[in-house]
Motif scaffolding. Structure first.
Motif, short mmCIF file in Angstrom:
data_model
loop_
_atom_site.label_atom_id
_atom_site.label_comp_id
_atom_site.label_asym_id
_atom_site.label_seq_id
_atom_site.Cartn_x
_atom_site.Cartn_y
_atom_site.Cartn_z
N ARG A 89 -30.95 -8.87 -109.23
CA ARG A 89 -30.22 -9.01 -107.97
C ARG A 89 -29.00 -8.10 -107.95
N SER B 38 -30.12 -4.55 -107.56
CA SER B 38 -30.50 -4.25 -106.17
C SER B 38 -29.29 -3.91 -105.31
N VAL C 193 -37.01 -3.51 -109.35
CA VAL C 193 -36.31 -4.20 -108.26
C VAL C 193 -37.22 -4.29 -107.04
N ALA C 194 -37.88 -3.18 -106.70
CA ALA C 194 -38.76 -3.16 -105.52
C ALA C 194 -39.90 -4.16 -105.68
N LEU D 200 -38.64 -7.76 -105.37
CA LEU D 200 -38.42 -8.07 -103.96
C LEU D 200 -39.74 -8.34 -103.25
N LEU E 213 -32.43 -9.93 -101.13
CA LEU E 213 -31.21 -9.17 -100.87
C LEU E 213 -30.19 -10.04 -100.16
#
Length: 226
Positions: free
Chosen positions: A173, A176, A215-216, A219, A226
């Motif tokens: 997190r 990101s 991170v992608a 998510l 986010l």
């Protein structure tokens, strides 16, 4: 294809739509970075001729495949003949030439998912393919629909991935939000080495190659927000 209950059924319906335009083979795959050692695990549908696929793997062509390289940087469909006109290195040109030796002389690539951090491509090829606007548009639409159907089907039938730990999610997190490993270590009062360990564990669980990709993927899978 939306109602298909198996990959074979998706392939059958895709072939029904593409054969009249001269396509005899297709490959639907996600596109990890060229150095990824397990790129074959990212293939969703493999309808390449068996001998060409074996040659492609054994020769290490993925690292030099110009179609894969271009598909990671655009979402605009392109013909193989357009790739051949570029200034390619010797290894990349060999990939294209050898595909022709196995009966895949012309092809169309439909890149997908660039903005999601999880790029993919549907590649269709044959000896001689239809190049009219309607042929290209039809192939483009069928390719995107087949990719979507395959993703949905595989997501339903694949084992669930190992979930991230609370600390791994916390580290991602902060990443990101653009924080470096050193900044995250200070925020969480842990060592920078520990932050990198969490990165490494997260990459292993999500089968990713770097922090941005991790991170992608976190998510996309809903592990972080986010």
């Amino acid at each position: 294809m939306s109602e298909a209950g198996s990959v074979n059924e998706i392939v059958k319906r895709l072939r029904q739509g593409l054969t009249r335009f001269g396509y005899s083979a297709c490959l639907i795959t996600n596109l990890p970075r060229p150095e990824h050692e397990r790129w074959q695990q990212h293939i969703l549908i493999n309808e390449w001729p068996r001998q060409w696929y074996e040659r492609y793997v054994n020769a290490g062509h993925y690292r030099n495949d110009p179609c894969a390289l271009i598909s990671r940087s655009t979402e605009v469909p392109f013909l193989w003949e357009e790739v051949a006109k570029r200034h390619l290195c010797k290894a990349s040109r060999r990939v294209m030439e050898e595909a022709g030796d196995f009966g895949l002389r012309q092809g169309l690539c439909v890149p997908i998912g660039l903005g999601t951090g999880n790029p993919a491509v549907v590649t269709m090829a044959g000896e001689e393919i239809g190049l009219s606007p309607i042929a290209r548009c039809t192939a483009h639409a069928l390719a995107r629909h087949a990719h979507s159907a395959a993703r949905r089907l595989i997501a339903r039938t694949s084992p669930r991935f190992a979930p991230l730990s609370p600390r791994e999610r916390e580290v991602l997190r902060w990443a990101s939000l653009g924080k470096t490993a050193w900044e995250i270590s200070n925020i969480l009062s842990i060592s920078e080495s520990t932050v990198n360990t969490h990165y490494r564990n997260s990459r292993c669980k999500l089968d990713t190659t770097n922090v941005v990709h991790t991170v992608a993927e976190a998510l996309r899978r809903g592990e972080i927000e986010l």
